[in-house]
Design a protein around this motif. Sequence first.
Motif, PDB file in Angstrom:
ATOM      1  N   VAL A 155       0.865  -1.187   0.000  1.00 54.26           N
ATOM      2  CA  VAL A 155       0.000   0.000   0.000  1.00 54.26           C
ATOM      3  C   VAL A 155       0.897   1.231   0.000  1.00 54.26           C
ATOM      4  CG1 VAL A 155      -1.737   1.270   1.303  1.00 54.26           C
ATOM      5  CG2 VAL A 155      -1.822  -1.232   1.222  1.00 54.26           C
ATOM      6  N   TRP A 156       0.738   2.065  -0.996  1.00 57.38           N
ATOM      7  CA  TRP A 156       1.503   3.309  -1.059  1.00 57.38           C
ATOM      8  C   TRP A 156       0.684   4.453  -0.482  1.00 57.38           C
ATOM      9  CZ3 TRP A 156       3.020   1.845  -6.703  1.00 57.38           C
ATOM     10  CH2 TRP A 156       4.235   1.140  -6.685  1.00 57.38           C
ATOM     11  N   PHE A 157       1.349   5.545  -0.203  1.00 63.61           N
ATOM     12  CA  PHE A 157       0.641   6.714   0.321  1.00 63.61           C
ATOM     13  C   PHE A 157      -0.435   7.133  -0.670  1.00 63.61           C
ATOM     14  CE2 PHE A 157       4.536   6.749   2.752  1.00 63.61           C
ATOM     15  CZ  PHE A 157       4.038   6.966   4.027  1.00 63.61           C
ATOM     16  N   GLY A 158      -1.601   7.430  -0.141  1.00 62.79           N
ATOM     17  CA  GLY A 158      -2.713   7.847  -0.989  1.00 62.79           C
ATOM     18  C   GLY A 158      -3.552   6.687  -1.492  1.00 62.79           C
ATOM     19  N   GLU A 159      -3.165   5.437  -1.150  1.00 67.27           N
ATOM     20  CA  GLU A 159      -3.927   4.275  -1.618  1.00 67.27           C
ATOM     21  C   GLU A 159      -4.775   3.691  -0.486  1.00 67.27           C
ATOM     22  OE1 GLU A 159      -1.466   2.395  -5.254  1.00 67.27           O
ATOM     23  OE2 GLU A 159      -0.732   1.787  -3.294  1.00 67.27           O
ATOM     24  N   MET A 160      -5.787   2.929  -0.914  1.00 65.00           N
ATOM     25  CA  MET A 160      -6.670   2.263   0.049  1.00 65.00           C
ATOM     26  C   MET A 160      -5.981   1.013   0.613  1.00 65.00           C
ATOM     27  SD  MET A 160      -9.599   3.896  -0.360  1.00 65.00           S
ATOM     28  CE  MET A 160     -10.998   2.838  -0.005  1.00 65.00           C
ATOM     29  N   LEU A 161      -6.388   0.620   1.819  1.00 63.24           N
ATOM     30  CA  LEU A 161      -5.917  -0.659   2.353  1.00 63.24           C
ATOM     31  C   LEU A 161      -6.584  -1.795   1.574  1.00 63.24           C
ATOM     32  CD1 LEU A 161      -5.966  -0.158   6.228  1.00 63.24           C
ATOM     33  CD2 LEU A 161      -4.273   0.537   4.549  1.00 63.24           C
ATOM     34  N   PRO A 162      -5.990  -3.012   1.631  1.00 60.36           N
ATOM     35  CA  PRO A 162      -6.626  -4.152   0.953  1.00 60.36           C
ATOM     36  C   PRO A 162      -8.070  -4.305   1.427  1.00 60.36           C
ATOM     37  CG  PRO A 162      -4.496  -4.784   1.879  1.00 60.36           C
ATOM     38  CD  PRO A 162      -4.751  -3.386   2.327  1.00 60.36           C
ATOM     39  N   GLU A 163      -8.938  -4.679   0.487  1.00 65.05           N
ATOM     40  CA  GLU A 163     -10.361  -4.709   0.791  1.00 65.05           C
ATOM     41  C   GLU A 163     -10.676  -5.595   1.997  1.00 65.05           C
ATOM     42  OE1 GLU A 163     -12.592  -5.542  -2.728  1.00 65.05           O
ATOM     43  OE2 GLU A 163     -14.453  -5.505  -1.548  1.00 65.05           O
ATOM     44  N   GLY A 164     -11.429  -5.073   2.916  1.00 68.53           N
ATOM     45  CA  GLY A 164     -11.892  -5.877   4.056  1.00 68.53           C
ATOM     46  C   GLY A 164     -10.893  -5.969   5.193  1.00 68.53           C
ATOM     47  N   ALA A 165      -9.627  -5.637   4.940  1.00 69.79           N
ATOM     48  CA  ALA A 165      -8.594  -5.848   5.964  1.00 69.79           C
ATOM     49  C   ALA A 165      -8.869  -4.999   7.207  1.00 69.79           C
ATOM     50  CB  ALA A 165      -7.214  -5.528   5.401  1.00 69.79           C
ATOM     51  N   PHE A 166      -9.197  -3.737   6.980  1.00 71.00           N
ATOM     52  CA  PHE A 166      -9.400  -2.860   8.143  1.00 71.00           C
ATOM     53  C   PHE A 166     -10.658  -3.264   8.916  1.00 71.00           C
ATOM     54  CE2 PHE A 166     -10.807   0.863  10.441  1.00 71.00           C
ATOM     55  CZ  PHE A 166      -9.637   1.218  11.097  1.00 71.00           C
ATOM     56  N   ALA A 167     -11.707  -3.616   8.211  1.00 72.43           N
ATOM     57  CA  ALA A 167     -12.956  -3.994   8.881  1.00 72.43           C
ATOM     58  C   ALA A 167     -12.746  -5.242   9.736  1.00 72.43           C
ATOM     59  CB  ALA A 167     -14.047  -4.236   7.838  1.00 72.43           C
ATOM     60  N   ARG A 168     -12.034  -6.227   9.184  1.00 71.08           N
ATOM     61  CA  ARG A 168     -11.782  -7.461   9.950  1.00 71.08           C
ATOM     62  C   ARG A 168     -10.923  -7.164  11.169  1.00 71.08           C
ATOM     63  NH1 ARG A 168      -8.746 -11.659   7.592  1.00 71.08           N
ATOM     64  NH2 ARG A 168      -8.108 -10.307   5.910  1.00 71.08           N
ATOM     65  N   ALA A 169      -9.902  -6.331  10.968  1.00 71.21           N
ATOM     66  CA  ALA A 169      -9.013  -5.988  12.084  1.00 71.21           C
ATOM     67  C   ALA A 169      -9.793  -5.224  13.156  1.00 71.21           C
ATOM     68  CB  ALA A 169      -7.837  -5.160  11.583  1.00 71.21           C
ATOM     69  N   GLY A 170     -10.598  -4.278  12.720  1.00 75.12           N
ATOM     70  CA  GLY A 170     -11.358  -3.454  13.661  1.00 75.12           C
ATOM     71  C   GLY A 170     -12.318  -4.276  14.489  1.00 75.12           C
ATOM     72  N   HIS A 171     -12.983  -5.224  13.854  1.00 81.85           N
ATOM     73  CA  HIS A 171     -13.925  -6.084  14.578  1.00 81.85           C
ATOM     74  C   HIS A 171     -13.175  -6.878  15.657  1.00 81.85           C
ATOM     75  CE1 HIS A 171     -17.399  -8.595  15.256  1.00 81.85           C
ATOM     76  NE2 HIS A 171     -16.610  -9.653  15.137  1.00 81.85           N
ATOM     77  N   ALA A 172     -12.020  -7.454  15.269  1.00 89.10           N
ATOM     78  CA  ALA A 172     -11.251  -8.266  16.214  1.00 89.10           C
ATOM     79  C   ALA A 172     -10.713  -7.417  17.367  1.00 89.10           C
ATOM     80  CB  ALA A 172     -10.101  -8.953  15.484  1.00 89.10           C
ATOM     81  N   VAL A 173     -10.253  -6.216  17.056  1.00 89.71           N
ATOM     82  CA  VAL A 173      -9.727  -5.337  18.108  1.00 89.71           C
ATOM     83  C   VAL A 173     -10.848  -4.985  19.097  1.00 89.71           C
ATOM     84  CG1 VAL A 173      -8.885  -2.979  18.538  1.00 89.71           C
ATOM     85  CG2 VAL A 173      -7.831  -4.371  16.751  1.00 89.71           C
TER      86      VAL A 173
END
Length: 245
Positions: A155-173
């Motif tokens: 992921v470079w600056f200005g790009e989105m995170l891989p699809e679903g990665a943040f949502a899955r991480a956020g739920h687990a956290v």
Amino acid sequence: MEVLTAAVDAIRKQKPRKIVVLTGAGVSADSGIPTFRGQGGLWRNYRAEDLATPEAFARNPLLVWEWYEWRRSLVRDAEPNAAHRAIASLGDALVVTQNVDGLHQRAGSQNVIELHGNLFRARCFRDGARRDAVEAFAELPPHCACGALLRPDVVWFGEMLPEGAFARAGHAVHEADLLLVIGTSGVVFPAASLVSLHDGLSIEINPQLSALSSACTFAIAAKAAEATPIIVEAIYAGTDRGSTT
Ligand code: OAD
């Protein structure tokens, strides 16, 4: 060290079962991989705008690839350290990492969310098809079989995170009993915002204060390879996870 002892006591008392480990470049510093912002950090010597943006790649793919090949060779020559190994021994913990070095997986962690991609994958600049790219490329910049350029699958600056990665991480956290925050300056979003989704016990391990220190229950001022095995040992004590050895 008082804070370390207090954190160990808190873990022993709480006996956390659901554990998330959020890591940044500092967890690999003890393996000899440079961080980004500290002393000797990559962003002290290189400009992110020249090397880690889609615009930089469009302008000069060879320069970008030369930099990534250098980083790939550093990581290939490195070994996971005691922190990676201790984290991997927590077999059922989720590791959420900003690192692209794959050292958690090489240490044996199987449940890893890579928020920023992986140095040892590439993808077609035209259609986005991903492929493993473990070995050094014979020619730079490398090309896909279709003739288009390959780019690092990071992921470079200005790009989105891989699809679903943040949502899955956020739920687990959010669901976790214990959040370990290891070796991140906590200044890159959205990764840094994960910590605010957790309201239970949280323990930071970082020799310096970070932007996340005050949000954590305990901030242990120590290197990852020194303090992580002690924290993991405390997690094992009093649970039925078995032994770390
Ligand atoms: P940084 O370089 O911003 O921060 C590294 C952190 O590790 C600092 O807080 C250091 O104090 C700490 N540290 C240094 N040595 C350590 C050790 N031995 N043990 C534990 N901690 C140590 O790295 P990140 O927070 O990972 O993004 O940076 C986040 C993102 O910014 C990276 O993923 C990368 C970068 O630009 C992209 O490339 C998209």
